[in-house]
Write an enzyme that holds these catalytic residues in place. Structure first.
Site, PDB file in Angstrom:
ATOM      1  N   GLN A 255       0.821  -1.210   0.000  1.00 47.67           N
ATOM      2  CA  GLN A 255       0.000   0.000   0.000  1.00 47.67           C
ATOM      3  C   GLN A 255       0.853   1.257   0.000  1.00 47.67           C
ATOM      4  O   GLN A 255       0.510   2.259  -0.619  1.00 47.67           O
ATOM      5  CB  GLN A 255      -0.932   0.005   1.208  1.00 47.67           C
ATOM      6  N   HIS A 258       1.794   2.913  -3.325  1.00 50.19           N
ATOM      7  CA  HIS A 258       0.777   3.605  -4.128  1.00 50.19           C
ATOM      8  C   HIS A 258       1.106   5.088  -4.278  1.00 50.19           C
ATOM      9  O   HIS A 258       0.957   5.665  -5.356  1.00 50.19           O
ATOM     10  CB  HIS A 258      -0.600   3.472  -3.479  1.00 50.19           C
ATOM     11  N   GLU A 322      -9.786   1.520   4.791  1.00 46.18           N
ATOM     12  CA  GLU A 322     -10.159   1.083   3.447  1.00 46.18           C
ATOM     13  C   GLU A 322      -9.917  -0.425   3.307  1.00 46.18           C
ATOM     14  O   GLU A 322     -10.796  -1.181   2.915  1.00 46.18           O
ATOM     15  CB  GLU A 322      -9.324   1.841   2.407  1.00 46.18           C
ATOM     16  N   HIS A 323      -8.690  -0.854   3.622  1.00 47.60           N
ATOM     17  CA  HIS A 323      -8.322  -2.274   3.621  1.00 47.60           C
ATOM     18  C   HIS A 323      -7.993  -2.694   5.059  1.00 47.60           C
ATOM     19  O   HIS A 323      -7.274  -1.979   5.751  1.00 47.60           O
ATOM     20  CB  HIS A 323      -7.092  -2.527   2.755  1.00 47.60           C
ATOM     21  N   ASP A 356      -6.860  -6.582  -4.793  1.00 48.59           N
ATOM     22  CA  ASP A 356      -6.564  -5.564  -5.802  1.00 48.59           C
ATOM     23  C   ASP A 356      -6.676  -6.118  -7.209  1.00 48.59           C
ATOM     24  O   ASP A 356      -6.952  -5.372  -8.150  1.00 48.59           O
ATOM     25  CB  ASP A 356      -5.150  -5.009  -5.604  1.00 48.59           C
ATOM     26  N   HIS A 415     -54.241  15.913  -1.656  1.00 50.10           N
ATOM     27  CA  HIS A 415     -53.852  14.522  -1.425  1.00 50.10           C
ATOM     28  C   HIS A 415     -55.062  13.711  -0.936  1.00 50.10           C
ATOM     29  O   HIS A 415     -55.306  12.589  -1.392  1.00 50.10           O
ATOM     30  CB  HIS A 415     -52.731  14.442  -0.373  1.00 50.10           C
TER      31      HIS A 415
END
Length: 430
Positions: A255, A258, A322-323, A356, A415
């Site tokens: 990670q 990235h 996230e992960h 991934d 209505h």
């Protein structure tokens, strides 16, 4: 990496703070480009493609000949890997299809729900040093399964006006209907407004840098939906003495490479493991081609020791990663009680990179704590749930009086009248 021992709960927010940047200057730039693309269309797109990507070319759309050339240039082993990943992604996302839900709520009152595809989808796929052809699979496969009519893909060209061949191969394989050589803010703006060459879409998916992220958020002000708020990639691992230190280090680095603003965190009840992982990270990082990027991300990352799994879980749910990787002898405890995470990876032989690429789950996930209230991309991300109802004469008699009473209480006489007239006709017709 920063080692932290037994942090007090009142300090968690500061310790777990994401590396964020001010968006004031970015927002101004994004708005100016949006205005120009809205006004000038393809001319503005070409201007900013030349300015930001250094590319000038006649046709913004990728031609069939370019796709064929890309297909021919991809090594067979990469094609096979992409096809395997596509197959697994299709299997997992196909299983997410749901049947029509039909309920008679009261005698004569039939209600049902059906999923219908979003007709026009826009996919943004980053290029550059890490062309994310895997993201094409993650987005185009479920879009096709959902039945979306138009799938428009935008990806930034190189200086010669070409898109990475693997992106073109994956897009063609997954049934993308139009591929465009356009990136950055101008791509998001073009899909938001539509231009002479670029269709307007109803929903935009895909990751990008901070400019693309802000552009996607601005697109929502013009009636275009987006997959989710996004930010730098992040990973949190909870591990104890059953974990393999080399595996943990490799996941942290996967990670960290990235981007310099990626965040990786290890939470552990074992000080010995923390020390071993720290050494492994330094050793493995030395041979990485993207060492310079990983090194900066690792410098801002955390190794956190806590006394027990209960504290660990509370901290992790507070963060909402996230992960989330679980390598713990108390595996079931974390699996059963995690509530805030984008995607969960369990055991020593489940690397985050499997998700991934090829396990079948989707890698487009909520970051920056949005796992507390957003899901990752799934089949339903490409559909809308529509409700239907059909009421018989008997049905309106059964619920009509309740509707009249409620409408009158809210002061909405029309209505009430819409029901009263029908009830009177039924009564008169007896």
């Amino acid at each position: 990496m920063n080692k932290i021992f037994n942090p007090k709960p009142e300090t968690w927010s500061a310790i777990l703070n994401r590396p964020t940047q001010t968006i004031d200057d970015i927002e101004f730039t994004v708005k100016e480009i949006f205005k120009e693309v809205q006004k000038k269309g393809d001319i503005a797109v070409a201007k900013y493609t030349s300015l930001f990507d250094g590319a000038k070319f006649e046709n913004i759309e990728v031609a069939q000949a370019e796709i064929q050339q890309a297909n021919a240039s991809i090594p067979e082993e990469l094609k096979s890997a992409i096809q395997l990943a596509k197959s697994n992604i299709e299997k997992f996302h196909s299983a997410q299809k749901t049947a029509k839900v039909v309920v008679e709520t009261t005698e004569g009152v039939n209600c049902w729900q059906e999923k219908r595809p979003i007709q026009k989808i826009g996919l943004y796929i980053p290029g550059g040093t890490a062309p994310l052809f895997s993201t094409v699979l993650m987005l185009a496969v479920p879009a096709n399964l959902a039945g979306c009519n138009e799938i428009v893909l935008c990806s930034p060209p190189d200086k010669n006006g070409n898109i990475n061949p693997a992106i073109l191969y994956a897009a063609h394989l997954c049934g993308v209907t139009k591929i465009l050589k356009i990136g950055g803010i101008q791509a998001i703006a073009a899909m938001t407004f539509g231009t002479e060459s670029i269709p307007k879409v109803y929903k935009i998916f895909g990751p990008g840098n901070q400019f693309v992220t802000v552009a996607k958020q601005l697109a929502t002000q013009f009636g275009v939906a987006i997959d989710m708020p996004a930010g730098p990639s992040e990973l949190l691992i909870v591990a104890d003495d059953i974990a393999v230190p080399a595996f943990i280090a490799s996941d942290l680095l996967s990670q960290a490479e990235h981007g310099t603003d990626s965040q990786v965190i290890l939470v552990s009840t074992s000080k010995a493991l923390i020390d071993q992982v720290e050494k492994e990270v330094q050793s493995q990082m030395e041979v990485l081609p993207r060492k310079a990027i990983a090194e900066k991300a690792i410098a801002n990352s955390k190794l956190i020791f806590v006394e027990n799994d209960i504290i660990a879980l509370k901290l992790i749910n507070e963060y909402g990663p996230e992960h989330f990787i679980i390598c713990s002898k108390n595996e079931d405890y974390f699996v059963d009680n995690i509530v805030n995470a984008g995607s969960v990876f369990i055991g020593n032989y489940t690397p985050e990179s499997a998700g991934d690429y090829a396990s079948g789950t989707n890698h487009t996930l909520p970051t920056n704590g949005y796992a507390k209230n957003y899901s990752g991309v799934n089949l339903d991300s490409f559909t809308k749930a529509m409700t239907f109802q059909k009421i018989s004469a008997k049905g309106i008699q059964n619920i009509g009086e309740a509707i009249e009473i409620m409408a009158e209480a809210e002061g909405l006489q029309a209505h009430k009248n819409a029901v009263t007239l029908r009830l009177k006709e039924i009564e008169d017709g007896k």
